[in-house]
Design a protein around this motif. Structure first.
Motif, PDB file in Angstrom:
ATOM      1  N   ASP A   1       1.055  -1.406  -0.229  1.00  0.00           N
ATOM      2  CA  ASP A   1      -0.343   0.085  -0.284  1.00  0.00           C
ATOM      3  C   ASP A   1       0.783   1.105   0.260  1.00  0.00           C
ATOM      4  N   LEU A   2       2.361   1.072   0.226  1.00  0.00           N
ATOM      5  CA  LEU A   2       3.048   2.357   0.726  1.00  0.00           C
ATOM      6  C   LEU A   2       4.192   1.495   0.419  1.00  0.00           C
ATOM      7  N   LEU A   3       5.353   2.110   0.092  1.00  0.00           N
ATOM      8  CA  LEU A   3       6.902   1.920  -0.331  1.00  0.00           C
ATOM      9  C   LEU A   3       7.643   3.315   0.713  1.00  0.00           C
ATOM     10  N   ILE A   4       8.311   2.710   1.443  1.00  0.00           N
ATOM     11  CA  ILE A   4       9.661   3.598   1.789  1.00  0.00           C
ATOM     12  C   ILE A   4      10.574   3.278   1.395  1.00  0.00           C
ATOM     13  N   LEU A   5      11.306   4.266   0.859  1.00  0.00           N
ATOM     14  CA  LEU A   5      12.869   3.808  -0.546  1.00  0.00           C
ATOM     15  C   LEU A   5      14.039   4.176   0.204  1.00  0.00           C
ATOM     16  N   ASP A   6      14.644   3.787   0.199  1.00  0.00           N
ATOM     17  CA  ASP A   6      16.092   4.449   0.621  1.00  0.00           C
ATOM     18  C   ASP A   6      16.621   4.465  -0.518  1.00  0.00           C
ATOM     19  N   TRP A   7      17.705   6.206  -0.175  1.00  0.00           N
ATOM     20  CA  TRP A   7      17.835   6.075  -1.915  1.00  0.00           C
ATOM     21  C   TRP A   7      19.702   5.293  -2.542  1.00  0.00           C
ATOM     22  N   MET A   8      20.101   5.407  -1.436  1.00  0.00           N
ATOM     23  CA  MET A   8      21.248   4.872  -1.672  1.00  0.00           C
ATOM     24  C   MET A   8      21.428   3.388  -1.470  1.00  0.00           C
ATOM     25  N   LEU A   9      21.533   2.090  -2.414  1.00  0.00           N
ATOM     26  CA  LEU A   9      20.618   1.120  -1.941  1.00  0.00           C
ATOM     27  C   LEU A   9      22.060  -0.039  -3.094  1.00  0.00           C
ATOM     28  N   PRO A  10      22.667  -1.274  -2.306  1.00  0.00           N
ATOM     29  CA  PRO A  10      23.015  -2.500  -2.801  1.00  0.00           C
ATOM     30  C   PRO A  10      21.823  -2.984  -4.300  1.00  0.00           C
ATOM     31  N   GLY A  11      22.972  -3.578  -4.839  1.00  0.00           N
ATOM     32  CA  GLY A  11      22.342  -4.043  -6.362  1.00  0.00           C
ATOM     33  C   GLY A  11      21.713  -3.499  -7.135  1.00  0.00           C
ATOM     34  N   LEU A  12      20.582  -2.132  -6.757  1.00  0.00           N
ATOM     35  CA  LEU A  12      19.439  -1.623  -7.223  1.00  0.00           C
ATOM     36  C   LEU A  12      19.637   0.095  -6.303  1.00  0.00           C
ATOM     37  N   SER A  13      19.397   1.249  -7.246  1.00  0.00           N
ATOM     38  CA  SER A  13      20.035   2.519  -6.641  1.00  0.00           C
ATOM     39  C   SER A  13      18.132   2.714  -6.661  1.00  0.00           C
ATOM     40  N   GLY A  14      17.783   3.101  -5.337  1.00  0.00           N
ATOM     41  CA  GLY A  14      16.042   3.637  -4.666  1.00  0.00           C
ATOM     42  C   GLY A  14      16.013   4.921  -6.349  1.00  0.00           C
ATOM     43  N   VAL A  15      16.719   5.778  -6.436  1.00  0.00           N
ATOM     44  CA  VAL A  15      16.355   6.832  -8.111  1.00  0.00           C
ATOM     45  C   VAL A  15      15.643   5.208  -9.598  1.00  0.00           C
ATOM     46  N   GLU A  16      16.761   4.390  -9.472  1.00  0.00           N
ATOM     47  CA  GLU A  16      15.938   3.796 -10.286  1.00  0.00           C
ATOM     48  C   GLU A  16      15.090   2.342 -10.190  1.00  0.00           C
ATOM     49  N   LEU A  17      14.726   2.133  -8.772  1.00  0.00           N
ATOM     50  CA  LEU A  17      14.286   1.535  -8.920  1.00  0.00           C
ATOM     51  C   LEU A  17      12.423   2.237  -8.260  1.00  0.00           C
ATOM     52  N   CYS A  18      12.408   3.642  -8.226  1.00  0.00           N
ATOM     53  CA  CYS A  18      11.734   4.566  -8.798  1.00  0.00           C
ATOM     54  C   CYS A  18      11.268   4.931  -9.572  1.00  0.00           C
TER      55      CYS A  18
END
Length: 242
Positions: free
Chosen positions: A48-65
């Protein structure tokens, strides 16, 4: 069922803190440590909602968003982005790729909880309502009671959660696996046939005589709450204000 929130954060201490506070507020929380894992998990089930960090291993939060906004099933998913980047240009970038809100670390936990609740109130009001209604059935989340046509129904805790889960998404067909995740939780091992047993118990508890069965069996797919259930053939399940 309360709102389901996915937390994608690779700092273990912060992930634990967020999960603890969100669960204390009554939310169901799915904590994920990597961006690429989150990408796969969100293809399987949309929270229902996503809390997403900007810097992540594997795939950045920006790219995932950015990827989530390009998919039909997650185009409107509410996203709160967490980041240590506080510069205006970075905030603009985060919002430009599709984040709905932006919180800079270190942040106030009570403020973040308030932002989560405010966003859910705008986007998923049925998740915060104390009562759900479908036809002549009314479910009271606070009192843990269910009534049909004025009479109180005797439901076990699992049958209550199952009915609640189905009432929140009328018309949507859930597979047995999805019902297991949504009602029993990912961390509990239960055989898929158990779903059929509890659906049978739920039907027995809510249906009397010639009353219409609100639960629809979709052969080969699973179960759903019939969106046409009610005195009016076009009536749909809806949240009833507390």
């Amino acid at each position: 069922m309360s709102a389901r929130i996915a937390v994608v954060e690779d700092e273990e201490a912060l992930s634990i803190l967020l999960r603890y506070n969100l669960e204390a507020e009554g939310y169901a929380v799915d904590a994920i440590m990597r961006g690429d894992e989150a990408d796969m998990r969100l293809r399987e089930e949309v929270p229902d909602l996503l809390i997403l960090d900007w810097m992540l291993p594997g795939l950045s939060g920006v790219e995932l968003c950015r990827r989530l906004r390009n998919r039909d099933e997650t185009r409107d998913l509410p996203i709160i982005m967490l980041t240590a980047r506080g510069e205006e240009a970075e905030r603009v970038r985060g919002l430009s790729v599709g984040a709905d809100d932006y919180v800079v670390k270190p942040f106030s936990t009570p403020e973040l909880m308030a932002r989560v609740k405010a966003m859910l109130r705008r986007t998923k009001p049925e998740r915060l309502s104390h009562r759900l209604g479908a036809g002549d059935i009314e479910l009271d989340r606070q009192a843990r009671r269910v009534h049909r046509a004025g009479r109180e129904l005797r439901l076990g805790p699992t049958e209550f959660r199952l009915l609640e889960f189905l009432m929140m998404s009328p018309g949507r067909v859930f597979s047995r696996e999805q019902l297991l995740d949504g009602v029993w939780g990912r961390d509990v091992y239960v055989d898929e046939r158990t779903v059929d047993v509890h659906v049978g118990r739920l039907r027995k508890a809510i249906n009397r005589g010639r009353e219409r069965d609100p639960i629809r069996t979709v052969r080969g797919s699973g179960y759903s709450l019939d969106e046409t259930f009610g005195s009016n053939a076009a009536a749909k399940a809806q949240a009833v204000s507390a």
